[in-house]
Design an enzyme around this catalytic site. Structure first.
Site, PDB file in Angstrom:
ATOM      1  N   GLU A 177      -6.296  -4.242  12.212  1.00  0.00           N
ATOM      2  CA  GLU A 177      -5.963  -4.986  10.991  1.00  0.00           C
ATOM      3  C   GLU A 177      -6.971  -6.105  10.756  1.00  0.00           C
ATOM      4  O   GLU A 177      -7.343  -6.392   9.619  1.00  0.00           O
ATOM      5  CB  GLU A 177      -4.548  -5.561  11.076  1.00  0.00           C
ATOM      6  CG  GLU A 177      -3.440  -4.546  11.378  1.00  0.00           C
ATOM      7  CD  GLU A 177      -3.497  -3.297  10.521  1.00  0.00           C
ATOM      8  OE1 GLU A 177      -3.888  -3.380   9.346  1.00  0.00           O
ATOM      9  OE2 GLU A 177      -3.154  -2.207  11.042  1.00  0.00           O
TER      10      GLU A 177
ATOM     11  N   HIS B  69     -10.061  -4.945   9.112  1.00  0.00           N
ATOM     12  CA  HIS B  69      -9.828  -4.721   7.678  1.00  0.00           C
ATOM     13  C   HIS B  69     -10.065  -5.979   6.838  1.00  0.00           C
ATOM     14  O   HIS B  69     -10.289  -5.893   5.638  1.00  0.00           O
ATOM     15  CB  HIS B  69      -8.385  -4.291   7.434  1.00  0.00           C
ATOM     16  CG  HIS B  69      -8.139  -2.815   7.518  1.00  0.00           C
ATOM     17  ND1 HIS B  69      -8.918  -1.880   6.876  1.00  0.00           N
ATOM     18  CD2 HIS B  69      -7.144  -2.122   8.140  1.00  0.00           C
ATOM     19  CE1 HIS B  69      -8.413  -0.672   7.117  1.00  0.00           C
ATOM     20  NE2 HIS B  69      -7.353  -0.782   7.876  1.00  0.00           N
TER      21      HIS B  69
ATOM     22  N   ALA C  55       1.242  -1.337  11.190  1.00  0.00           N
ATOM     23  CA  ALA C  55       0.890  -2.656  10.675  1.00  0.00           C
ATOM     24  C   ALA C  55       0.216  -2.495   9.314  1.00  0.00           C
ATOM     25  O   ALA C  55      -0.104  -1.383   8.908  1.00  0.00           O
ATOM     26  CB  ALA C  55      -0.058  -3.370  11.636  1.00  0.00           C
TER      27      ALA C  55
ATOM     28  N   GLU D  15       0.852  -1.179   0.000  1.00  0.00           N
ATOM     29  CA  GLU D  15       0.000   0.000   0.000  1.00  0.00           C
ATOM     30  C   GLU D  15       0.894   1.237   0.000  1.00  0.00           C
ATOM     31  O   GLU D  15       1.822   1.298   0.802  1.00  0.00           O
ATOM     32  CB  GLU D  15      -0.905   0.033   1.235  1.00  0.00           C
ATOM     33  CG  GLU D  15      -1.976   1.122   1.122  1.00  0.00           C
ATOM     34  CD  GLU D  15      -2.946   1.142   2.308  1.00  0.00           C
ATOM     35  OE1 GLU D  15      -2.564   0.670   3.396  1.00  0.00           O
ATOM     36  OE2 GLU D  15      -4.061   1.605   2.128  1.00  0.00           O
TER      37      GLU D  15
HETATM   38 ZN   LIG Z   1      -5.830   0.483   8.611  1.00  0.00          ZN
END
Ligand SMILES: [Zn+2]
Length: 850
Positions: free
Chosen positions: A301, A304, A267, A128
């Site tokens: 996380e 997500h 993270a 990302e």
């Molecule tokens: Zn995030």
């Protein structure tokens, strides 16, 4: 167009040519070759508009072959260093790209790290925003999801991990081939490869529909510190919570969490293979605040996996929704599913203050941002995207109702699983489940920038009863929108034993510049009137004079959440020059010993430190700093032996210590004197903290740093040493640090940030002053030549914030007028200048305070 800075328009166009449901990649990586490049062969198949043209993204030092539908293309003609041009597409296409890709040292793409302890090599990917293209050829945009099959050749002693389960074949000539199951449809930015002789711990979670295999990975040399039981406990609690409230089983085949070196962020939510900064493997004693933060990150996380990985934003405009949802959901699960039931208190002092700070910078923007291209998003992982978004999402949940909100989220997951969406897709479901029209809320909270201030204005009669209570709402002139706020107002009084207890709570809607709180007319004036009690809205909050006096006198007598809100209000008043730095330091010294949340304790200690370094009048700094150090020494001495508080106070004391007596004490601690602060564990990182202080004060030099590094020649030790060397108070040390960070690009990301922090030490202003002009001269070059992460580390970290004087502000302002800079780079300098201006206003306030 060409180049790496993909625009939204280009992405839209490409998604109209390539059929998003049809994309598959087989990616073969050869990690056995050497230490600068690795082999990357991609086979991409996809359906497209016949006769149209498009391109694959790839950033690689060498492309050897490009074959489109059986025809070999000349790489020199079709590849420009960032894109592979594909013309004359068929209805169904096969492309093969054979390339050498580069290992990175900046934490972007496939990062390569050599462990100084045992010379073992560790790799991990970080894709990302748009760095999968540094590893394989792909359509690098979130709405062209693909099924990816990874095949990886690696040394036979390595573990290799990706999104899907994988198996290693037989070893041959010291290497093994790992074959991974094809992934479900994923955006490229959440695909991942992690490889190296990692240490592994395994467990499992019996989930709703299946048993989820769990694993933890870290470097071998950190394995002794990996507290697997605690990490698996938080992980398991998270799965139990999310599978329940999201109404959908975990969508991937397994869940690995990998603690990796030199990671840029906290993270990353790679599907089924989450990477964490390895500082979350605690090798030295940390306080419970660090455990809470780590749990929050684990849960963020994990959220997500559903929101982000299973259902993904179409383009980066909705990054805020992705991050805000994960942040909100993580705190919710922290509070409802773990021992950190005060999670919203921590949120109030960390996330909300971050949001307030960012929302008052000249670069602030509506939560729903206009992301024209990748450079826009790279500098937008900010306090608006994460923290303000999460704050208003929390408010939205309160408004539509928790159950209705989650019901809408469940319907949204069910409808859009494996697809891409935008905000309107979520809102459609929320409107349906709540029966509320969200368009006005959207307009008010997501489409306008800036924060409102809520200030109580009261009048009192001779008997001490309110004749009127009103709440005034204001906004900054640049962002004049006033909003609708649902708020609670709390009235607190002292009890006989000195506690501050809420007598009454009134909840009401605020709109426009002034709202009367008619219900409170005739009510006896309390010792503290708290607007936005219970933290329902996102706003700056002010205290009336009587309430401020109460807070300064007895903030410690409040309960956890109202106390956090008062800390936040006071910090904000400090930053707005409505409270002097000297008063703020006194407030902290009076209240911090009563603070029970370690997260809040560390936050207020940091704020007080910043108050002294930046917001105090320069002439007051020395005295204030000495007062601060002496008080912290007492607090550390009085704290319970071996407690978190003792450690937090001791660290803050060391960072402030300057007197001969304190220096002698630091030396004694380093020499092993256990009687000085009984119970304080003298572990590796605390030793570094002590030594670094001696270095900053000129009481220890490079020799001592070398000796300490010999005791701790680890990755963390090297970072600690780099920081220390850059903080040696000599012109030569600053010149060396500058050379290493700015003039050379040899430093890996972790050492770069450590060097930058040491260089810009707030107490070494005169040593940093000669670098104002060189800094400005370097900005355009650094932005153009470095990767995004490195450029941001340098431009943000070396901005001459610590000088905090009018001359520097003027130099920067003048330079900005003439500088030719891309918007994203300009934004970083403008933000630094805004910090300087704020510091100058606060210093003026401190002058008036006398
Ligand atoms: Zn995030």
């Amino acid at each position: 167009m060409s180049g790496t800075n993909l625009t939204r328009d280009e992405a839209r166009e490409r998604a109209s040519v390539v059929d998003p449901a049809s994309v598959r990649y087989t990616v073969e990586l050869d990690l056995t070759r050497g230490d600068t490049t690795f082999g990357s062969t991609t086979n991409a198949s996809f359906a497209a508009t016949e006769g149209a043209g498009t391109w694959l993204d790839l950033v690689a030092p060498a492309v050897h072959e490009v074959v489109l539908n059986g025809t070999a293309l000349d790489p020199a003609e079709v590849y420009d260093g960032a894109r592979i041009r594909l013309d004359g597409l068929a209805a169904q296409n096969e492309v093969t790209v054979v390339a050498d890709a580069a290992y990175m040292r900046t934490g972007e793409g496939l990062h390569r790290f050599v462990d100084p302890v045992d010379d073992d090599v560790y790799l991990y990917s970080q894709f990302e925003v748009a760095d999968a293209r540094r590893v394989y050829a792909c359509f690098e945009q979130p709405d062209l999801k693909a099924e990816v099959t990874f095949l990886v050749d690696a040394p036979s002693t390595w573990e290799v991990v990706s999104n899907s389960p994988g198996k290693a074949g037989k070893a041959s000539h010291g290497t093994k081939r790992w074959t991974f199951e094809p992934t479900p449809r994923l955006s490229t930015y959440v695909t991942a490869i992690i490889a190296g002789p990692y240490h592994v711990e395994r467990s499992e979670h019996v989930g709703k529909e299946k048993t989820i295999p769990l694993a933890l990975y870290c470097r071998k040399s950190l394995a002794e510190h990996l507290d697997a039981a605690e990490l698996f406990d938080v992980t398991t609690r998270g799965f139990a919570f999310f599978e329940d409230v999201f109404g959908l089983a975990y969508p991937f085949a397994k869940y690995d969490q990998l603690f990796v070196p030199e990671f840029n962020a906290g993270a990353m939510e790679n599907a089924g293979a989450v990477t964490h900064h390895e500082d979350y493997v605690f090798r030295s004693r940390v306080t419970d605040a660090a455990y809470e933060r780590r749990a929050e990150t684990i849960l963020h996380e994990m959220a997500h996996m559903w929101f982000g990985d299973l259902v993904t934003m179409r383009w980066w405009d909705d990054l805020w929704l992705n991050e805000s949802f994960a942040t909100w959901a993580s705190v919710l699960s922290l509070v409802e599913g773990t021992r950190w039931t005060d999670g919203w208190t921590t949120f109030a002092v960390t996330e909300k203050l971050w949001a307030l700070r960012q929302d008052q910078l000249p670069s602030t923007h509506p939560i729903s941002a206009d992301i024209r291209d990748l450079e826009d998003v790279e500098v937008n992982f900010d306090g608006i995207t994460y923290a303000k978004g999460a704050s208003v999402l929390k408010q939205l949940v309160a408004w539509v109702g928790r159950d209705e909100f989650l019901e809408g989220v469940r319907a949204y997951f069910a409808e859009h699983a494996w697809g891409n969406t935008s905000l309107t897709d979520l809102f459609a479901h929320l409107e349906q489940t709540s029966g509320r029209d969200l368009s006005a809320w959207n307009e008010e909270w997501l489409r306008t920038a800036g924060v409102n201030t809520l200030r109580p204005v009261v009048t009192v009669d001779n008997n001490g009863a309110y004749t009127s209570v009103a709440i005034e709402q204001t906004a900054a002139p640049e962002h004049p929108a006033l909003r609708s706020h649902r708020v609670a107002v709390g009235l607190y009084d002292y009890t006989d034993d000195g506690a501050l207890v809420r007598r009454r709570r009134v909840e009401l809607d605020i709109a426009g510049p002034r709202t009367e709180v008619a219900e409170l007319r005739g009510e006896t004036q309390p010792d503290l009137l708290l607007v936005n009690d219970d933290d329902l809205t996102f706003a700056k909050v002010r205290l009336d004079d009587r309430s401020l006096a109460t807070v300064v006198r007895s903030i410690g007598s409040l309960d956890s959440l109202p106390r956090a809100l008062c800390w936040t209000a006071a910090t904000d008043m400090l930053r707005d020059a409505e409270m002097s730095a000297s008063s703020f330091v006194e407030l902290v010294l009076g209240g911090v010993d009563h603070e029970t949340s370690m997260g809040v304790v560390q936050h207020v200690l940091n704020s007080a430190r910043a108050a002294i370094d930046l917001y105090a009048l320069p002439a007051n700094r020395t005295v204030l700093s000495a007062r601060w150090a002496a008080a912290l020494r007492q607090l550390a001495g009085a704290a319970e032996a071996g407690s978190d508080r003792q450690l937090a106070f001791a660290r803050a004391w060391v960072a402030a210590a300057a007197s001969d007596e304190h220096v002698a004490e630091i030396r004694a601690l380093l020499d092993g004197d256990e009687a000085l602060l009984p119970g304080l564990t003298m572990d590796t990182d605390l030793r570094w903290t002590l030594l670094q202080r001696l270095v900053v004060l000129g009481a220890a030099g490079d020799d001592a740093v070398d000796a300490e590094l010999e005791r701790d020649n680890t990755a963390t030790g090297q970072r600690q040493a780099a920081y220390a060397r850059a903080a040696v108070p000599t012109y030569a040390a600053k010149a060396a640090a500058w050379q290493a960070a700015v003039e050379s690009d040899e430093l890996p990301n972790a050492l770069l940030t450590a060097t930058v922090r040491g260089f810009a030490h707030p107490e070494q202003r005169e040593l940093v002053r000669p670098y104002v002009q060189p800094y400005l001269d370097a900005v355009p070059r650094v932005w153009a030549e470095r990767t995004s992460e490195s450029a941001q580390s340098i431009i943000i970290g070396l901005f001459p914030r610590v000088l905090a004087d009018a001359a520097t502000a003027s130099t920067v302002r003048h330079w900005l007028e003439g500088a030719e800079l891309p918007d994203a780079a300009r934004r970083l300098v403008v933000e630094g200048l805004a910090d300087l201006d704020r510091a100058l206003r606060a210093q003026e306030r401190d002058r008036q305070a006398g």
